[in-house]
Design an enzyme around this catalytic site. Sequence first.
Site, PDB file in Angstrom:
ATOM      1  N   HIS A  25      98.385  26.867  79.504  1.00 21.03           N
ATOM      2  CA  HIS A  25      99.144  27.958  79.716  1.00 21.03           C
ATOM      3  C   HIS A  25      99.107  28.281  81.186  1.00 21.03           C
ATOM      4  O   HIS A  25      99.785  29.308  81.569  1.00 21.03           O
ATOM      5  CB  HIS A  25      99.188  29.241  78.805  1.00 21.03           C
ATOM      6  CG  HIS A  25      99.806  29.066  77.467  1.00 21.03           C
ATOM      7  ND1 HIS A  25      99.145  28.151  76.447  1.00 21.03           N
ATOM      8  CD2 HIS A  25     100.748  29.704  76.886  1.00 21.03           C
ATOM      9  CE1 HIS A  25      99.797  28.167  75.649  1.00 21.03           C
ATOM     10  NE2 HIS A  25     100.850  29.277  75.339  1.00 21.03           N
ATOM     11  N   GLU A  32     110.579  21.564  72.321  1.00 20.65           N
ATOM     12  CA  GLU A  32     110.992  21.361  73.714  1.00 20.65           C
ATOM     13  C   GLU A  32     111.723  20.249  74.219  1.00 20.65           C
ATOM     14  O   GLU A  32     112.665  20.354  74.976  1.00 20.65           O
ATOM     15  CB  GLU A  32     109.594  21.637  74.482  1.00 20.65           C
ATOM     16  CG  GLU A  32     109.320  23.184  74.580  1.00 20.65           C
ATOM     17  CD  GLU A  32     108.368  23.712  73.345  1.00 20.65           C
ATOM     18  OE1 GLU A  32     108.162  22.687  72.395  1.00 20.65           O
ATOM     19  OE2 GLU A  32     108.003  24.944  73.135  1.00 20.65           O
TER      20      GLU A  32
HETATM   21  C1  LIG Z   1     104.647  23.704  72.708  1.00 21.49           C
HETATM   22  C2  LIG Z   1     104.470  25.175  72.752  1.00 21.49           C
HETATM   23  N1  LIG Z   1     105.829  25.710  72.425  1.00 21.49           N
HETATM   24  C3  LIG Z   1     105.940  27.213  72.596  1.00 21.49           C
HETATM   25  C4  LIG Z   1     104.865  28.102  72.724  1.00 21.49           C
HETATM   26  C5  LIG Z   1     104.830  29.517  72.616  1.00 21.49           C
HETATM   27  N2  LIG Z   1     104.567  30.143  71.267  1.00 21.49           N
HETATM   28  C6  LIG Z   1     103.391  30.572  70.904  1.00 21.49           C
HETATM   29  S1  LIG Z   1     102.992  30.853  69.517  1.00 21.49           S
HETATM   30  C7  LIG Z   1     104.606  30.453  68.998  1.00 21.49           C
HETATM   31  C8  LIG Z   1     105.059  30.649  67.919  1.00 21.49           C
HETATM   32  C9  LIG Z   1     104.479  29.906  66.774  1.00 21.49           C
HETATM   33  O1  LIG Z   1     105.186  29.970  65.487  1.00 21.49           O
HETATM   34  P1  LIG Z   1     104.367  29.422  64.282  1.00 21.49           P
HETATM   35  O2  LIG Z   1     104.099  27.780  64.316  1.00 21.49           O
HETATM   36  O3  LIG Z   1     105.285  29.886  63.159  1.00 21.49           O
HETATM   37  O4  LIG Z   1     102.901  30.159  64.195  1.00 21.49           O
HETATM   38  P2  LIG Z   1     102.670  31.784  63.971  1.00 21.49           P
HETATM   39  O5  LIG Z   1     102.726  32.281  65.403  1.00 21.49           O
HETATM   40  O6  LIG Z   1     103.934  32.279  63.112  1.00 21.49           O
HETATM   41  O7  LIG Z   1     101.425  32.001  63.348  1.00 21.49           O
HETATM   42  C10 LIG Z   1     105.285  30.085  70.243  1.00 21.49           C
HETATM   43  C11 LIG Z   1     106.492  29.472  70.251  1.00 21.49           C
HETATM   44  C12 LIG Z   1     103.653  27.098  72.558  1.00 21.49           C
HETATM   45  N3  LIG Z   1     102.597  28.044  72.446  1.00 21.49           N
HETATM   46  N4  LIG Z   1     103.399  25.938  72.661  1.00 21.49           N
END
Ligand SMILES: Cc1ncc(C[n+]2csc(CCOP(=O)(O)OP(=O)(O)O)c2C)c(N)n1
Lengths: 331, 331, 334, 334
Positions: free
Chosen positions: A134, A65
């Site tokens: 959130h 971000e």
């Molecule tokens: C700082 C932040 N940015 C974006 C999000 C929205 N978000 C929730 S899960 C996710 C994907 C995360 O990917 P990863 O770290 O690979 O974990 P996975 O969901 O694949 O287990 C995102 C972008 C968030 N919760 N926090």
Amino acid sequence: MSTVAVRELTMSEALNEAIREEMAIDPTVLVIGEDIARHGGLFGVTAGLLDEFGAERVIDSPISEAAITGFGTGGALIGCRPIVELQISDFISLAMDQLVNHAAKWRYMSGGQVSVPLVVRGPISNGIGMAAQHSQTLEAWFVHAPGLVVIMPSTAYDAKGLLKSAIRDDNPVVFLEKRLLYSRKSPVPADEFVVPIGVADVKREGSDVTVVAAGASTHLALQAARQLAREGIELEVVDPRTLKPLDIDTIAESVAKTGRLIVVNEGARAGGFASEVVARTLDHVPISELKATPLRVTAKDTPIPYSASLEREVLPSLDDLLDAVATVMAS
Amino acid sequence: MSTVAVRELTMSEALNEAIREEMAIDPTVLVIGEDIARHGGLFGVTAGLLDEFGAERVIDSPISEAAITGFGTGGALIGCRPIVELQISDFISLAMDQLVNHAAKWRYMSGGQVSVPLVVRGPISNGIGMAAQHSQTLEAWFVHAPGLVVIMPSTAYDAKGLLKSAIRDDNPVVFLEKRLLYSRKSPVPADEFVVPIGVADVKREGSDVTVVAAGASTHLALQAARQLAREGIELEVVDPRTLKPLDIDTIAESVAKTGRLIVVNEGARAGGFASEVVARTLDHVPISELKATPLRVTAKDTPIPYSASLEREVLPSLDDLLDAVATVMAS
Amino acid sequence: MTAVETRTPAALDQAYLTMQRIRAFETKAMELFAEKYIRGSVHPYTGQEAIAVGVCDALQEGDYITSTHRGHGHCIAKGLELRPMMAEITGRATGYCKGRGGSMHITAMRHGMLGADAIVAGSLAMAVGAAYGLRLQGKDAVVVAFFGDGAAQQGIFHEAANLASVLRAPVVFVCENNQWAISTPISCAIAIEDIAERATGYGFPGEVVDGNDVLAVQAVAERAVQRARSGEGPTLIEAKTYRITPHSAATPNDARDPEELARWREQDPIGRLGRHLVETGVATEARLEELGQQAQAEVEDAAAWALESPHPVASEAEEDIYAPADWLTPGRLS
Amino acid sequence: MTAVETRTPAALDQAYLTMQRIRAFETKAMELFAEKYIRGSVHPYTGQEAIAVGVCDALQEGDYITSTHRGHGHCIAKGLELRPMMAEITGRATGYCKGRGGSMHITAMRHGMLGADAIVAGSLAMAVGAAYGLRLQGKDAVVVAFFGDGAAQQGIFHEAANLASVLRAPVVFVCENNQWAISTPISCAIAIEDIAERATGYGFPGEVVDGNDVLAVQAVAERAVQRARSGEGPTLIEAKTYRITPHSAATPNDARDPEELARWREQDPIGRLGRHLVETGVATEARLEELGQQAQAEVEDAAAWALESPHPVASEAEEDIYAPADWLTPGRLS
Ligand SMILES: Cc1ncc(C[n+]2csc(CCOP(=O)(O)OP(=O)(O)O)c2C)c(N)n1
Ligand SMILES: Cc1ncc(C[n+]2csc(CCOP(=O)(O)OP(=O)(O)O)c2C)c(N)n1
Ligand SMILES: [Mg+2]
Ligand SMILES: [Mg+2]
């Protein structure tokens, strides 16, 4: 030569149209964010843009971000108009330095040499059990950052018109969208239009109490107004639409007329936007012209809890507003 | 059995004593920050701690504001009492997510299982030409973050007593120190003492106008009070000392007495702490009890410029306050 | 010292003069701070001149840089004029930023200077966005982001480097490793030898160079700039150097080992280039002397001009916060 | 599959049961979401069970973990009870966090669970601080921080990894590379093969492991935990895996290639362990069946218990924000 053609659009459709139209007019407009290209954004605001404008201008970013906000600022400095989507507006907390110390200040620090036509947009996601990280309503932070423009639309019409203006504006704009309003339909003209930044909209005229409310709170205020009208109490609902710069003239004019002010805001109570509206109004309307003490109807000063019963308790409710109206009408 | 032994200490000496005493009493207290060990902090607040308590508890960190804030939160969760120094308080903008989404919310989100005895401290550095990115007064952001405690001392005595309380407090505390006050001397008892959090201090009694002012603004208010006393106008200077939770009772009591409220604050005008004090006071003192419309004396709503003439123009001045007093006395 | 053949005597002359300009400018700035003509602080670039000059020599018209709190050297190497620079750091209306920015915030768009940044590592992502945006506009421009060793521990360094790599942005990251961050030695900040190693974690080349050898720096920079311009993506250059002055005018006390300082003084980049030019017969001692004096004179002129310039008018403090807007017409006004 | 000798039949039995518990828990949670008993979202751990179980098997009493939005599996592997977990995600007063936290915020200090975090990568620095603080208190505890591939692009990952390295904090970073972040493939997020490569930029080991092989994960985790406990500092473990469900209950549409998904289903970690146990004669098909049913039954019991539990009382919404304070006495009260 505008026609009368008007469609019913959801707010996300309206936002999508705004971006699509501006990208079509202006090749320097680009969009970057998490899951905004392939997926079209978690809430569909950027749906279809990848196919229409290509991967160079519609970018699925890494989860960074701060960097995508700085990326937008840098692009703006050299003549692009980046739109940065933060998937949930709470995540702006990761980009506060880039937003406030950089995007907001670069023009001033440079003595006016540069401008930063940047839009940072994202949803306010409370009311659906997304819990404390959130569900924040953080506009008060941005209002306290000189150099930023802060917008919070309440209807599909305002959302489209204001987002187009925000993209065309040469300043960094924080554009806050209420997630629960994304699917709400309202009439939007088919013809090109913009809504000016910094101009409030009196969503309902009334003689008894001025209720200042933006975004989702506008609808709470209108709901209260409809209900109270049956009892002969007329609320004037002023939707600032732009929170910074604030259209204080329209607000002050209304308060001078009604003599009563209530500000509704979903942010945490302490240091919230409602406090600013109250204090700012007093710069323009002396207490001698007031019939009642200004009141704030806000969220409680707590993190947002997960459970439905607790979240309902914390967020401002229709009853809270009705009680406030009763109070100002009684004095 | 406290003695009357009192020394004159600068605020930085007083802060240094507070940390030293608490580190001596409590082995779980540690300090981390940039240049705080070898160098003793850019302003000497942590001077000598490295030699006295060792590198395990007095840590020169990499330049990673977000990580050291999160580090402090993690340490606090398992029973330590970390003190995180941010070299200039503006840099908290790099740690807003760690501070607000983590430190402030962890206890609530866990249903009260954990506490977060963390202190995040740093100087407010305006007034000396450090320019826009090093001169912000951002307490309004933290006041708007439920779960945080926010402290801003105006004297060496309050600084020492409040920092000791902050270290002992089981909640995350943002402790804001005015850089221009570091070298200012005032009396501090040699004996152990603490100043309670959440309790305002009436720094001067007066019958005509309540002036709420914390940190550097307290001294501006006292200066105005001394000058106006000659003209027979008596200001009551209320120093909240703790901005969150705010001691509204003391403020309201004073305003109920004087009927006039002026809030002085060095933060940018829009959405600043002064707006909160005005709105909050109105929850407790109806306008019918007021003799004048509450006024805010704040910085202009601009980034802080570098040049002396511009910075002076932007920050609240004695004249601004004197004008405000004249206004409230005239109505 | 790296082979000289690649460069004309005139170019070498110019590089030496620019390095002397930077040295003289910082010396004067420290004087002006002591005399209270400069507020806040001054972070002298003294000892690192070869990096800014070597890198900027690899740039062309239309390229941009971003800079740091220690930015005067980058500005001068990028071609900014000394008079408005001096005026800016002395807070005058005639400064590049009308006195609003000061020493840590000099921006000069017409010289391709996107701005100095007082937030350590703060402008790295901006540099990536600017580089990407320039390419999107069809320009084959490159952006160089200067930053320090301490800045490499900031999260934004990581995010910006990674983002630049996946987007193949035409950006060059120049880390000036002077081995200290104020009072903190690099050994407290990282547990590795070379910051350049981190480039492998992002998928682009990392190069270590002797930051006190202007010709070596220029050679490395040319490769990196060429790579960026041709669309192959970023490079991380780590230039090993040392600041031979204290951290800043506001932080005069210097706890560093005097012997360490002495060793590095012998590596003074200006001295090294000068000796090299004489040894290779490109310039005489007299010519070097002359160039040093020219730099001195230019700086004195700039300072005098600045101190005669007016201070900003207080009533203008609220100008330049927002750009004018006309939402009825797409595209920018200012 | 990695050699089995190191582990007793009972331990293997237990590992299989725990993986089945996680699988059953997530399946039930998705049902409860569909039935509107769960608000917000659910991020199933389905397909990644071997990582949480393999890593937590390497931990001992007194060790801690931090988790993510996809945290149920970590909780169960760390020994949290299913009833208060179900109660938490259904927002009941009997939940671990009294319904204040929900699915993305389960904390259970008495089980060494420092908390799940809905901010991607948000708890990495907290894990470092907790690890350092435990050592400062003379405990030889280790903290494991779980995070995803997408999280490795956050600045705080970089800052936390570097800080842990210079402080030699007893922490293990476990990156679960399921190759997607919601709809974004890892190829859009990084320009390198293995996230584990980044460890070299911090000065500690990075190890890649088959995240669907519980025994392989456990072996790598034991080395890393041992290293941390003995004061040698952190390790970055990258466990390659795949989530075989959509990103979350709130994001059901899944644009991933069905063939890719099918290939990974064959690598299902539960199936792999099961086949291995049967082939090596450690367990019979019948026994596995029995364990699967036991897991089912436990989850059904937990769900029933949760749904019978009371909702939090609205009037308590403002409790648990601040801890009680008594500044006259040093040391904590709560
Ligand atoms: C700082 C932040 N940015 C974006 C999000 C929205 N978000 C929730 S899960 C996710 C994907 C995360 O990917 P990863 O770290 O690979 O974990 P996975 O969901 O694949 O287990 C995102 C972008 C968030 N919760 N926090
Ligand atoms: C975000 C941030 N943190 C801290 C500071 C205070 N500060 C100014 S310069 C400096 C040291 C920077 O070290 P390095 O990046 O190596 O640059 P150098 O000063 O050595 O040129 C610090 C900590 C700052 N300006 N910004
Ligand atoms: Mg350095
Ligand atoms: Mg993933």
